[in-house]
Design a protein around this motif. Sequence first.
Motif, PDB file in Angstrom:
ATOM      1  N   MET B   1     -93.497  47.079  11.081  1.00 49.89           N
ATOM      2  CA  MET B   1     -92.686  46.177  12.070  1.00 49.89           C
ATOM      3  C   MET B   1     -93.787  45.214  12.890  1.00 49.89           C
ATOM      4  N   THR B   2     -93.719  44.078  13.010  1.00 48.21           N
ATOM      5  CA  THR B   2     -94.814  43.165  13.489  1.00 48.21           C
ATOM      6  C   THR B   2     -94.193  43.279  15.139  1.00 48.21           C
ATOM      7  N   LEU B   3     -95.029  43.677  16.007  1.00 46.41           N
ATOM      8  CA  LEU B   3     -94.934  43.528  17.601  1.00 46.41           C
ATOM      9  C   LEU B   3     -95.021  42.379  17.924  1.00 46.41           C
ATOM     10  N   LYS B   4     -94.070  41.376  18.741  1.00 47.60           N
ATOM     11  CA  LYS B   4     -94.195  40.144  19.117  1.00 47.60           C
ATOM     12  C   LYS B   4     -94.445  40.100  20.589  1.00 47.60           C
ATOM     13  N   VAL B   5     -94.155  41.261  21.461  1.00 48.03           N
ATOM     14  CA  VAL B   5     -94.223  41.142  22.784  1.00 48.03           C
ATOM     15  C   VAL B   5     -95.191  42.254  23.088  1.00 48.03           C
ATOM     16  N   VAL B   6     -94.696  43.707  22.487  1.00 47.23           N
ATOM     17  CA  VAL B   6     -95.378  44.758  22.845  1.00 47.23           C
ATOM     18  C   VAL B   6     -96.993  44.605  22.715  1.00 47.23           C
ATOM     19  N   GLY B   7     -97.832  44.714  23.729  1.00 45.89           N
ATOM     20  CA  GLY B   7     -99.418  44.535  23.468  1.00 45.89           C
ATOM     21  C   GLY B   7     -99.978  43.268  23.614  1.00 45.89           C
ATOM     22  N   GLN B   8     -98.999  42.302  23.953  1.00 44.87           N
ATOM     23  CA  GLN B   8     -99.411  40.790  23.890  1.00 44.87           C
ATOM     24  C   GLN B   8     -99.140  40.514  25.700  1.00 44.87           C
ATOM     25  N   ASN B   9    -100.364  39.618  25.860  1.00 51.26           N
ATOM     26  CA  ASN B   9    -100.058  39.080  27.053  1.00 51.26           C
ATOM     27  C   ASN B   9     -98.915  37.933  26.960  1.00 51.26           C
ATOM     28  N   VAL B  10     -97.982  37.926  27.735  1.00 48.88           N
ATOM     29  CA  VAL B  10     -96.755  36.918  27.778  1.00 48.88           C
ATOM     30  C   VAL B  10     -96.932  36.280  29.083  1.00 48.88           C
ATOM     31  N   LEU B  11     -96.765  34.713  29.098  1.00 48.66           N
ATOM     32  CA  LEU B  11     -96.671  34.010  30.288  1.00 48.66           C
ATOM     33  C   LEU B  11     -95.425  34.175  30.846  1.00 48.66           C
ATOM     34  N   ARG B  12     -95.517  34.197  31.915  1.00 47.03           N
ATOM     35  CA  ARG B  12     -94.313  34.242  32.890  1.00 47.03           C
ATOM     36  C   ARG B  12     -93.502  32.923  32.756  1.00 47.03           C
ATOM     37  N   TYR B  13     -92.101  33.086  32.555  1.00 48.62           N
ATOM     38  CA  TYR B  13     -91.158  31.788  32.463  1.00 48.62           C
ATOM     39  C   TYR B  13     -91.103  30.991  33.488  1.00 48.62           C
ATOM     40  N   ASP B  14     -91.414  31.796  34.675  1.00 46.80           N
ATOM     41  CA  ASP B  14     -91.608  30.970  35.867  1.00 46.80           C
ATOM     42  C   ASP B  14     -92.762  30.373  36.535  1.00 46.80           C
ATOM     43  N   GLY B  15     -93.637  30.622  35.697  1.00 45.83           N
ATOM     44  CA  GLY B  15     -95.153  30.615  36.240  1.00 45.83           C
ATOM     45  C   GLY B  15     -95.380  29.077  36.611  1.00 45.83           C
ATOM     46  N   LEU B  16     -95.263  28.167  35.645  1.00 47.90           N
ATOM     47  CA  LEU B  16     -95.629  26.833  35.873  1.00 47.90           C
ATOM     48  C   LEU B  16     -94.866  26.227  36.986  1.00 47.90           C
ATOM     49  N   ALA B  17     -93.661  26.639  37.068  1.00 49.43           N
ATOM     50  CA  ALA B  17     -92.887  26.319  38.388  1.00 49.43           C
ATOM     51  C   ALA B  17     -93.521  26.664  39.682  1.00 49.43           C
ATOM     52  N   HIS B  18     -93.826  28.113  39.725  1.00 49.17           N
ATOM     53  CA  HIS B  18     -94.584  28.631  40.844  1.00 49.17           C
ATOM     54  C   HIS B  18     -95.672  27.893  41.288  1.00 49.17           C
ATOM     55  N   VAL B  19     -96.535  27.339  40.171  1.00 52.11           N
ATOM     56  CA  VAL B  19     -97.871  26.700  40.616  1.00 52.11           C
ATOM     57  C   VAL B  19     -97.821  25.166  40.909  1.00 52.11           C
ATOM     58  N   THR B  20     -96.620  24.810  40.579  1.00 53.34           N
ATOM     59  CA  THR B  20     -96.665  23.255  40.666  1.00 53.34           C
ATOM     60  C   THR B  20     -95.460  23.041  41.869  1.00 53.34           C
ATOM     61  N   GLY B  21     -94.973  23.996  42.446  1.00 52.94           N
ATOM     62  CA  GLY B  21     -94.275  23.891  43.868  1.00 52.94           C
ATOM     63  C   GLY B  21     -92.892  23.326  43.373  1.00 52.94           C
ATOM     64  N   GLU B  22     -92.488  23.853  42.135  1.00 52.29           N
ATOM     65  CA  GLU B  22     -91.192  23.239  41.776  1.00 52.29           C
ATOM     66  C   GLU B  22     -89.943  24.352  42.237  1.00 52.29           C
ATOM     67  N   THR B  23     -90.428  25.685  42.217  1.00 50.78           N
ATOM     68  CA  THR B  23     -89.730  27.065  42.398  1.00 50.78           C
ATOM     69  C   THR B  23     -89.089  26.700  43.933  1.00 50.78           C
ATOM     70  N   HIS B  24     -87.785  26.763  43.935  1.00 50.28           N
ATOM     71  CA  HIS B  24     -86.967  26.729  45.161  1.00 50.28           C
ATOM     72  C   HIS B  24     -86.582  27.961  45.580  1.00 50.28           C
ATOM     73  N   PHE B  25     -87.044  28.496  46.777  1.00 47.29           N
ATOM     74  CA  PHE B  25     -86.510  29.652  47.316  1.00 47.29           C
ATOM     75  C   PHE B  25     -85.362  29.357  48.278  1.00 47.29           C
ATOM     76  N   ALA B  26     -84.734  30.532  48.787  1.00 46.01           N
ATOM     77  CA  ALA B  26     -83.437  30.085  49.496  1.00 46.01           C
ATOM     78  C   ALA B  26     -83.792  29.071  50.734  1.00 46.01           C
ATOM     79  N   ASP B  27     -84.823  29.308  51.371  1.00 46.62           N
ATOM     80  CA  ASP B  27     -85.281  28.435  52.537  1.00 46.62           C
ATOM     81  C   ASP B  27     -85.757  26.969  52.096  1.00 46.62           C
ATOM     82  N   ASP B  28     -85.625  26.814  50.648  1.00 37.12           N
ATOM     83  CA  ASP B  28     -86.213  25.306  50.257  1.00 37.12           C
ATOM     84  C   ASP B  28     -84.990  24.387  50.024  1.00 37.12           C
ATOM     85  N   VAL B  29     -83.870  25.199  50.145  1.00 34.10           N
ATOM     86  CA  VAL B  29     -82.807  24.054  49.991  1.00 34.10           C
ATOM     87  C   VAL B  29     -82.486  23.290  51.352  1.00 34.10           C
TER      88      VAL B  29
END
Lengths: 158, 458
Positions: B1-29
Amino acid sequence: MHLLKLTVNGQNYEITVQLKTTLLEVLRDKLQITSPKAGCNQGDCGTCSVLVDSILVKSCLTNSLSVQGKKIITVEGLAKPGEVHPLQQAFHENYGAQCGFCTPGMILAAKALLDKNPNPTREDVKVGLSGNLCRCTGYTKIIDSVIAASEKMVTVTD
Amino acid sequence: MTLKVVGQNVLRYDGLAHVTGETHFADDVIIPGTLTVKVLRSPVSKGKIMNLDIRAAMSVPGVASVITADDVPCNGYGHIPDQPVLVEEMVRYKGEPIVAVAAVDEDTAIEALEKIQLGIEEEEPVFDHIQAMMPDAPKVRPEGNIHMFGKYPFRQVKFGDIDAGFREADVIIENTYRHPSLEHAQLEPMVSQAVPEAGGKLTVYTVSQAPHFHLEELYGILKVKKNNVSGKHWITEKGSRTGQGLEFGDINFIGGTVGGGFGGKNDMHADHITALLALKSGQPCKWRWTREEDLLYSTYRGCWYITIKDGVKKDGRIVARKIKTIRESGAYASSNPHVVEHNIFNSTGPYFIPNVHSRGYCVYTNKPPASSMRGFGLTPSTFATEVQANKIASELSMDPWEFRFKNVYRNGDLTSTGSKLDSVALIEMMQTLAEKTGVTLPDRLKQMSSAKRGGNSI
């Protein structure tokens, strides 16, 4: 009410503010630029940090009229439109952002540091980011991110 | 079996939004025209409200709504719904919300709070949870300071024969471990934004770590008919115009982007009051706690006293363990009974102990309600059991690695709560850990396996 002219992320604004309105309130409530956060609203946590004429300031402690005519940069305007700044890319690739709440301020503090010292040691990064708090990462991956960005940015300049 | 995720570094799905300021928290509405919420909190730790007059606050220009306990349709919430949204009569901790105001801006809201007339007859509080267990201690709550788990004042686990275990032991080692209380100190403070929508509906932007629980709690507070929102509440239920007309499905609860929680946002802190004010005023309301409010009055890890008495054989095997663990709960139950259960269920740590008797107490004090923090009681339990492990090893002049190799669970062992373990890898994990950290283990430990209890002397 007082007239305030300022430039944020390359765009010019003319707005009216009260004498006591902070730069953070102008950015968030009036301009809806929300990457600077009100984490503590008393100058301790650094998540409201922005660049004013390239100098790192805590916008929650900055009276908005004191930045009359100045140029403000937030992470929304750090890179050219459609691009990602090497610091942003490095924070993404090195897991420097976890919950993301301190990240905008952290990246701008890193930008201010690298502007002055393009090739910092880990100790330099610790001192450079000492005005910004993070509760998730334990800082190690944030320092990794800044070092990675500095290496990349030096290479690009060369 | 080839492991696609285990043992690999996986980038955060929300990482780019966090670093560009696109992530909106409750206070940001940001909704123009949103009212600012401020809350009058009790200035004392314990007392009875004798006089509360909000008329002057209501007449401050720019004040849209002022609410008290009278405006809360069902004024009890929490895992065990014992906590009032706004105090009815008895104040149980300093900082407990009594009156909430929604006004055009912060200054107006604060001015309104200052005009509220509040008279509290102060009573003697109790802050230390060991003191609170004494029979003559001031009562935090009418039914007593020790939480009742059904008909027992403790949660208990009994396994094997504790007396026989201690008779078999060569050495008895008893220690008490204290874990202080801790605040989560997440970067994002408590924030809630509630927006009345067309057709009497409501949108709530929340910082909750447990939005599904909290949505149901909010329906309970607003007294919306729903199958599994039961009517047994500790505080009174009363009719009110607020919230009436809402039906299940009418609240749009938007969350999931949390600026740090660590268990601190498993309890509803701001959504209930903000929602009530939005419904009453008919305007969007936002309540952002100050950092000071967050540090002083949000939930926290309550402190613990954990006493461990172990009966140990000379060869290092623990054959009996008696534990008494006492957890500070603050003024209300919150998740504390559950936290105590978790702690008690983990009282042996990762070690097989054939005879166990553990009791956990949950004790009320006149402090803000404690609650979950990173592990629901497991972290203090691990702190106590691991320091105890080192102390036993030291007492027996045994290497702490060897002590752990002898005592950890093997396949087929029963936990003290009766679960049979079938996929244990603790021995192998410690062998790997030793190798990675440059610790040289003696051969007899290297040859051990989780498959069976065996090897030298055990």
